[in-house]
Design an enzyme around this catalytic site. Structure first.
Site, short mmCIF file in Angstrom:
data_model
loop_
_atom_site.label_atom_id
_atom_site.label_comp_id
_atom_site.label_asym_id
_atom_site.label_seq_id
_atom_site.Cartn_x
_atom_site.Cartn_y
_atom_site.Cartn_z
N ARG A 26 36.83 39.71 38.38
CA ARG A 26 37.22 38.31 38.67
C ARG A 26 36.02 37.36 38.67
O ARG A 26 35.98 36.42 39.47
CB ARG A 26 37.94 38.23 40.02
CG ARG A 26 39.23 39.03 40.07
CD ARG A 26 40.41 38.15 39.76
NE ARG A 26 41.61 38.95 39.70
CZ ARG A 26 42.72 38.69 40.38
NH1 ARG A 26 42.78 37.64 41.15
NH2 ARG A 26 43.76 39.45 40.24
N ARG A 39 40.93 24.13 36.94
CA ARG A 39 42.24 24.45 37.54
C ARG A 39 42.89 23.24 38.22
O ARG A 39 44.10 23.20 38.38
CB ARG A 39 42.08 25.60 38.54
CG ARG A 39 42.31 26.97 37.97
CD ARG A 39 43.79 27.23 37.61
NE ARG A 39 44.54 27.74 38.75
CZ ARG A 39 45.52 27.10 39.35
NH1 ARG A 39 45.87 25.90 38.95
NH2 ARG A 39 46.16 27.64 40.35
N ASP A 75 45.89 37.46 32.70
CA ASP A 75 46.41 38.24 33.83
C ASP A 75 47.12 39.48 33.30
O ASP A 75 47.61 39.49 32.16
CB ASP A 75 47.39 37.40 34.67
CG ASP A 75 47.72 38.13 35.97
OD1 ASP A 75 46.86 38.19 36.86
OD2 ASP A 75 48.84 38.69 36.09
N TYR A 150 55.05 45.77 39.89
CA TYR A 150 55.48 44.37 39.92
C TYR A 150 56.85 44.19 39.28
O TYR A 150 57.66 43.38 39.74
CB TYR A 150 54.46 43.48 39.21
CG TYR A 150 53.17 43.32 39.99
CD1 TYR A 150 53.11 42.54 41.15
CD2 TYR A 150 52.00 43.95 39.58
CE1 TYR A 150 51.93 42.39 41.86
CE2 TYR A 150 50.82 43.81 40.28
CZ TYR A 150 50.79 43.03 41.42
OH TYR A 150 49.63 42.89 42.13
O1 1CP Z 1 38.40 39.22 36.14
C1 1CP Z 1 38.56 38.11 35.58
O2 1CP Z 1 37.72 37.21 35.68
C2 1CP Z 1 39.76 37.94 34.65
C3 1CP Z 1 40.92 37.39 35.27
C4 1CP Z 1 42.00 38.24 35.93
C5 1CP Z 1 42.20 39.63 35.96
C6 1CP Z 1 41.32 40.73 35.39
C7 1CP Z 1 43.07 37.65 36.62
C8 1CP Z 1 43.26 36.20 36.80
N1 1CP Z 1 43.92 38.64 37.01
C9 1CP Z 1 43.40 39.87 36.64
C10 1CP Z 1 43.99 41.21 36.84
C11 1CP Z 1 45.04 41.38 37.86
N2 1CP Z 1 46.11 40.58 38.13
C12 1CP Z 1 45.15 42.55 38.65
C13 1CP Z 1 44.24 43.74 38.55
C14 1CP Z 1 42.99 43.59 39.35
C15 1CP Z 1 43.20 43.56 40.86
O3 1CP Z 1 43.56 44.62 41.43
O4 1CP Z 1 43.00 42.50 41.44
C16 1CP Z 1 46.29 42.40 39.45
C17 1CP Z 1 46.83 43.40 40.47
C18 1CP Z 1 46.90 41.15 39.11
C19 1CP Z 1 48.16 40.60 39.66
C20 1CP Z 1 47.93 39.23 40.18
N3 1CP Z 1 47.93 38.10 39.40
C21 1CP Z 1 47.57 38.84 41.49
C22 1CP Z 1 47.46 39.79 42.68
C23 1CP Z 1 48.75 39.82 43.44
C24 1CP Z 1 48.77 40.93 44.49
O5 1CP Z 1 49.66 41.80 44.38
O6 1CP Z 1 47.91 40.91 45.40
C25 1CP Z 1 47.38 37.45 41.47
C26 1CP Z 1 47.00 36.57 42.62
C27 1CP Z 1 47.61 37.02 40.14
C28 1CP Z 1 47.45 35.65 39.58
C29 1CP Z 1 46.06 35.43 39.09
N4 1CP Z 1 45.47 36.21 38.07
C30 1CP Z 1 44.21 35.73 37.83
C31 1CP Z 1 43.98 34.62 38.73
C32 1CP Z 1 42.72 33.79 38.77
C33 1CP Z 1 45.15 34.46 39.50
C34 1CP Z 1 45.39 33.40 40.58
C35 1CP Z 1 46.23 32.28 40.03
C36 1CP Z 1 45.95 30.94 40.66
O7 1CP Z 1 44.79 30.63 40.94
O8 1CP Z 1 46.90 30.19 40.79
#
Ligand code: 1CP
Length: 348
Positions: A26, A39, A75, A150
């Site tokens: 991230r 954003r 994502d 999910y």
């Molecule tokens: O790493 C990076 O810089 C690339 C961006 C990235 C990656 C690799 C995002 C952006 N998401 C992910 C992978 C991701 N998404 C994972 C695997 C890694 C981890 O375990 O964290 C998972 C489980 C998700 C699912 C997801 N999408 C979540 C987590 C929900 C939960 O169950 O806790 C969330 C919050 C998202 C939305 C998301 N994806 C990425 C961002 C920046 C966001 C937030 C959106 C926003 O700011 O509105």
């Protein structure tokens, strides 16, 4: 290491490197003011679907820090939208109609990346054209079981009760859905490599919820299906498993070059369990970035020491960086890892 091979790629292959490479899960995200500025103007979904913007936020952390790899900004759920799944980000993914029946599984379309997610492939091309040559681009996807959590659960959860119950109530349908996801992610990652991704990573964020037999039968079998299909691409394959301490011994035979490890397992132990053929990635606690500088230094050195000064270590956090982290702490961490590992201490 052959001259000209980026340090990150050499480390993935277990080759000797002049210093330990580092990138941060991230690394493009809310802790960076320049990310928040982008954003403020667009939704997360629009950001992931607009190649110029997704490429821009991917490159932002590379301008600030001497990171050794970039990761595509997207994502894990994005390609599922291309398969006909309706979902929103609130901010975690929420699926409009969670998949609970055989009919819903059979109705899923296969993924055709060039038609269904052309914006991801275009983002990769833009990043490759702009990123420094010694900073390879990592493409990624969700591991099949994590996507399954999910899709069946419908929204973020601590336990993913519905998804885990489904493994027991209809194991054959569960395998069918997992295979479907495994094939879709193989196609997706293959297309990312063809577009220019130089390493491919599967995020198994929820595999650690399973007992070893279920992990092996459902999560690992599906991940193996995806990884085997990608072997011939010739790029390093990374499998990140969160909360995997009870499961690492099962990963020794997995077709991944690198195993990503959360902060709960000492890297020395993981390396012994995995054997010599695999590199490891991790595994500083994201909370350590909130410590005083000398404590952060001590913790980073501890990770380097655990990795044993052997080839085949990529420094990272054990999970994604927290949104309220101070970017200056990241700058300090990158410098510490590069300097200490180049001096050959404290690993040997
Ligand atoms: O790493 C990076 O810089 C690339 C961006 C990235 C990656 C690799 C995002 C952006 N998401 C992910 C992978 C991701 N998404 C994972 C695997 C890694 C981890 O375990 O964290 C998972 C489980 C998700 C699912 C997801 N999408 C979540 C987590 C929900 C939960 O169950 O806790 C969330 C919050 C998202 C939305 C998301 N994806 C990425 C961002 C920046 C966001 C937030 C959106 C926003 O700011 O509105």
């Amino acid at each position: 290491m052959s001259s000209g091979t980026p340090v990150f790629l050499a480390a993935c292959r277990g080759e000797p490197v002049p210093y330990t490479p580092i990138w941060i899960m991230r690394q493009a995200g809310r802790y960076l003011p320049e990310y928040r500025a982008v954003r403020a103007k667009v939704s997360f979904e629009a950001l992931t679907r607009t190649p110029e913007l997704a490429a821009e936020v991917t490159l932002q952390p590379l301008r600030r820090f001497a990171l050794d790899a970039a990761i595509l900004f997207s994502d894990i759920m994005t390609p599922l939208q291309g398969m006909g799944i309706e979902l929103t980000f609130e901010p975690g993914p929420v699926v409009r109609e969670p998949i609970r029946t055989r009919a819903a599984i059979e109705a899923l379309r296969p993924l055709a990346p060039e038609q269904d997610v052309p914006f991801v492939l275009e983002t990769i091309r833009l990043i490759r054209a702009a990123a420094p040559r010694n900073v390879p681009l990592i493409g990624f996807a969700g591991a099949p079981f994590t996507l399954f959590c999910y899709l069946v659960g419908g929204r973020p959860s601590k336990e993913f009760e519905a998804a885990r119950a489904f493994l027991y109530s209809d194991p054959q349908a569960a395998v069918r859905l997992l295979d479907h996801l495994a094939d879709a992610m193989a196609a997706y990652l293959g297309a990312q490599a063809a577009a220019g991704a130089q390493a491919l990573m599967l995020f198994e964020s929820w595999g650690g919820l399973l007992a070893p037999p279920q992990f092996e039968h459902f999560a690992l079998a599906a991940a193996r299906r995806t990884l085997s299909a990608l072997r011939s691409r010739g790029v390093p394959l990374i499998y990140y498993l969160n909360q995997g301490s009870a499961l690492h011994e099962r990963l020794a035979a997995l077709e991944a070059d690198v195993i990503g490890v959360d902060w709960r397992s000492p890297l020395g132990t993981v390396r012994r369990v995995l054997g010599a053929g695999k590199a490891v990635q991790g595994n500083l606690d994201p909370a350590a970035l909130f410590a005083a500088p000398e404590v952060l230094e001590r913790e980073a050195e501890r990770v380097l020491r655990e990795a044993g000064g052997q080839p085949g270590h990529i420094f990272n956090l054990g999970h994604g960086i927290w949104p309220h982290t101070d970017p200056d702490a990241v700058a300090r961490l990158v410098d510490i890892v590069h300097e200490r590992s180049a001096r050959g201490e404290p690993g040997a």
